[in-house]
Design a protein around this motif. Structure first.
Motif, PDB file in Angstrom:
ATOM      1  N   HIS B  29       0.848  -1.428  -0.190  1.00  0.00           N
ATOM      2  CA  HIS B  29       0.036   0.042   0.000  1.00  0.00           C
ATOM      3  C   HIS B  29       0.981   1.271  -0.053  1.00  0.00           C
ATOM      4  O   HIS B  29       1.998   1.369   0.417  1.00  0.00           O
ATOM      5  CB  HIS B  29      -0.808  -0.143   1.289  1.00  0.00           C
ATOM      6  N   GLY B  95      -5.080   0.900   0.066  1.00  0.00           N
ATOM      7  CA  GLY B  95      -4.723   1.050  -0.892  1.00  0.00           C
ATOM      8  C   GLY B  95      -5.181   2.231  -1.953  1.00  0.00           C
ATOM      9  O   GLY B  95      -5.700   3.114  -1.019  1.00  0.00           O
ATOM     10  N   TYR B 103      -7.787   7.866  -1.737  1.00  0.00           N
ATOM     11  CA  TYR B 103      -7.444   6.420  -0.962  1.00  0.00           C
ATOM     12  C   TYR B 103      -8.115   6.213   0.363  1.00  0.00           C
ATOM     13  O   TYR B 103      -8.272   5.104   0.707  1.00  0.00           O
ATOM     14  CB  TYR B 103      -5.831   6.614  -0.469  1.00  0.00           C
TER      15      TYR B 103
END
Lengths: 113, 119
Positions: B29, B95, B103
């Motif tokens: 991520h 993510g 996000y």
């Protein structure tokens, strides 16, 4: 600014009974809505989320939630609880204009044997 | 494999000390967060980083300084600890989220927490 309210601090249900946890949000636009669960001594885990489309959302562990725009609610339900569902449940709301999500203060679920 | 890990799990220290909490995620991520959960279980965001850049600083005292040496790590350093800093601190990552929506619309993956007790 958006806000989220979980009216019930504690909920106690018997094992096998149905469950509904309440969540109300406040935001002018369509919000993004989440339910997270926190087991004792653990971090949070996502149960389900709603962004758009079908207002009935299915999640993990047999949970579902329904988005009702007219009531500004996103209540979490489960038809039959198990002892392992005892945990803290958090509703959260976000919006695309903002850069974070806001968590409610949580509802502690107790299960009676 | 632990997706988001934090060390230490427990931290007990005296007022006035300086301490650090480390966080690592192996999910690939770009975005990481620090949250504070008080004794009433209220969860509040402190910081978020995206691609090592500070995005959110929620009026946290400047005694708290996050450091992101790379996208997989977000550490929290706390200077001059006070009694009110006692809490559980959670690291999380997420993510990219919905296209064009940010996000923060994505699922957040939380670490197990660090329980900080200041005496």
């Amino acid at each position: 600014a958006q806000s989220v309210t979980q009216p019930d601090i504690h909920i106690t249900v018997s094992e096998g009974a149905s469950l509904e946890l309440r969540c109300n949000y406040s935001y002018g636009a369509t919000p993004y809505l989440f339910w997270y669960v926190q087991s004792p001594g653990q971090g949070l885990q996502l149960l389900l989320k709603y962004f758009s489309g079908d207002t009935l959302v299915q999640g993990i562990k047999g949970f579902e939630a329904e988005f009702k725009r007219s009531q500004s609610s996103f209540n979490l339900r489960k038809p039959s609880v198990h002892w392992s569902d005892a945990a803290e449940y958090f509703c959260a709301v976000g919006a695309w204009r903002d850069d974070k999500i806001i968590f409610g203060k949580g509802t502690r679920l107790h299960i009676l044997p | 494999d632990t997706a988001v890990s934090q060390t230490p799990k427990y931290l007990v220290t005296q007022m006035g000390n300086d301490k650090s909490i480390k966080c690592e995620q192996n999910l690939g991520h770009d975005t990481m967060y620090w949250y504070k959960q008080d004794s009433k279980k209220f969860l509040k965001i402190m910081f978020s980083y995206n691609n090592k850049e500070l995005i959110i600083n929620e009026t946290v005292p400047n005694r708290f300084s996050p450091k992101s040496p790379d996208k997989a790590h977000l550490n929290l350093h706390i200077n001059s600890l006070e009694l009110g800093d006692s809490a559980v601190y959670f690291c999380a990552s997420s993510g990219p989220g919905l296209a064009g929506k940010g996000y923060h619309t994505d699922t957040q993956y939380f670490g197990p927490g660090t329980r900080l007790t200041v005496l």
